[in-house]
Design a protein around this motif. Structure first.
Motif, PDB file in Angstrom:
ATOM      1  N   VAL A  11       0.831  -1.207   0.000  1.00  0.00           N
ATOM      2  CA  VAL A  11       0.000   0.000   0.000  1.00  0.00           C
ATOM      3  C   VAL A  11       0.866   1.259   0.000  1.00  0.00           C
ATOM      4  O   VAL A  11       0.618   2.197  -0.760  1.00  0.00           O
ATOM      5  CB  VAL A  11      -0.965  -0.006   1.208  1.00  0.00           C
ATOM      6  CG1 VAL A  11      -1.633   1.334   1.387  1.00  0.00           C
ATOM      7  CG2 VAL A  11      -2.004  -1.103   1.043  1.00  0.00           C
ATOM      8  N   VAL A  12       1.894   1.276   0.834  1.00  0.00           N
ATOM      9  CA  VAL A  12       2.789   2.434   0.882  1.00  0.00           C
ATOM     10  C   VAL A  12       3.505   2.620  -0.453  1.00  0.00           C
ATOM     11  O   VAL A  12       3.631   3.741  -0.947  1.00  0.00           O
ATOM     12  CB  VAL A  12       3.802   2.284   2.043  1.00  0.00           C
ATOM     13  CG1 VAL A  12       4.912   3.304   1.942  1.00  0.00           C
ATOM     14  CG2 VAL A  12       3.088   2.398   3.369  1.00  0.00           C
ATOM     15  N   GLY A  13       3.947   1.547  -1.038  1.00  0.00           N
ATOM     16  CA  GLY A  13       4.601   1.636  -2.345  1.00  0.00           C
ATOM     17  C   GLY A  13       3.663   2.129  -3.426  1.00  0.00           C
ATOM     18  O   GLY A  13       4.033   2.969  -4.252  1.00  0.00           O
ATOM     19  N   VAL A  17       4.118   5.701  -5.429  1.00  0.00           N
ATOM     20  CA  VAL A  17       4.256   5.778  -6.889  1.00  0.00           C
ATOM     21  C   VAL A  17       3.196   6.704  -7.468  1.00  0.00           C
ATOM     22  O   VAL A  17       3.480   7.504  -8.361  1.00  0.00           O
ATOM     23  CB  VAL A  17       4.157   4.363  -7.509  1.00  0.00           C
ATOM     24  CG1 VAL A  17       3.989   4.425  -9.005  1.00  0.00           C
ATOM     25  CG2 VAL A  17       5.390   3.563  -7.144  1.00  0.00           C
ATOM     26  N   LYS A  18       1.989   6.645  -6.966  1.00  0.00           N
ATOM     27  CA  LYS A  18       0.919   7.495  -7.488  1.00  0.00           C
ATOM     28  C   LYS A  18       1.145   8.971  -7.171  1.00  0.00           C
ATOM     29  O   LYS A  18       0.867   9.835  -7.988  1.00  0.00           O
ATOM     30  CB  LYS A  18      -0.442   7.069  -6.909  1.00  0.00           C
ATOM     31  CG  LYS A  18      -0.995   5.828  -7.529  1.00  0.00           C
ATOM     32  CD  LYS A  18      -1.363   6.116  -8.958  1.00  0.00           C
ATOM     33  CE  LYS A  18      -2.167   4.990  -9.525  1.00  0.00           C
ATOM     34  NZ  LYS A  18      -2.492   5.196 -10.913  1.00  0.00           N
ATOM     35  N   VAL A  27      11.574   2.224  -6.166  1.00  0.00           N
ATOM     36  CA  VAL A  27      10.500   1.721  -5.302  1.00  0.00           C
ATOM     37  C   VAL A  27      10.754   0.265  -4.945  1.00  0.00           C
ATOM     38  O   VAL A  27      10.628  -0.130  -3.782  1.00  0.00           O
ATOM     39  CB  VAL A  27       9.129   1.887  -5.993  1.00  0.00           C
ATOM     40  CG1 VAL A  27       8.032   1.217  -5.189  1.00  0.00           C
ATOM     41  CG2 VAL A  27       8.822   3.343  -6.220  1.00  0.00           C
ATOM     42  N   ALA A  28      11.138  -0.542  -5.926  1.00  0.00           N
ATOM     43  CA  ALA A  28      11.388  -1.962  -5.673  1.00  0.00           C
ATOM     44  C   ALA A  28      12.551  -2.156  -4.699  1.00  0.00           C
ATOM     45  O   ALA A  28      12.470  -2.983  -3.781  1.00  0.00           O
ATOM     46  CB  ALA A  28      11.664  -2.680  -6.988  1.00  0.00           C
ATOM     47  N   VAL A  29      13.612  -1.385  -4.865  1.00  0.00           N
ATOM     48  CA  VAL A  29      14.769  -1.509  -3.975  1.00  0.00           C
ATOM     49  C   VAL A  29      14.404  -1.096  -2.553  1.00  0.00           C
ATOM     50  O   VAL A  29      14.772  -1.776  -1.588  1.00  0.00           O
ATOM     51  CB  VAL A  29      15.947  -0.664  -4.512  1.00  0.00           C
ATOM     52  CG1 VAL A  29      17.032  -0.496  -3.470  1.00  0.00           C
ATOM     53  CG2 VAL A  29      16.506  -1.289  -5.772  1.00  0.00           C
TER      54      VAL A  29
END
Length: 51
Positions: A11-13, A17-18, A27-29
């Motif tokens: 959810v935080v990711g 991103v949005k 974001v993935a890292v």
């Protein structure tokens, strides 16, 4: 209410991103690194530093 760690990170990711529009690799890292640190030996140290 107990929320699983993977769901909170997802959810935080997604919101990050949005709203901020960072590169996907960043974001993935950050998500993977946070998840791995939460289960490591450093988690008590990080927990006391955050409090």
């Amino acid at each position: 209410m107990d929320v699983p760690l993977w769901l909170a990170l997802l959810v935080v990711g997604f919101l990050g991103v949005k709203l901020i529009r960072p590169p996907w690799w960043l974001v993935a890292v950050l998500l993977l690194g946070g998840y791995l640190l939460a289960d490591s030996l450093l988690s008590p140290v990080i927990g006391t530093a955050v409090k």
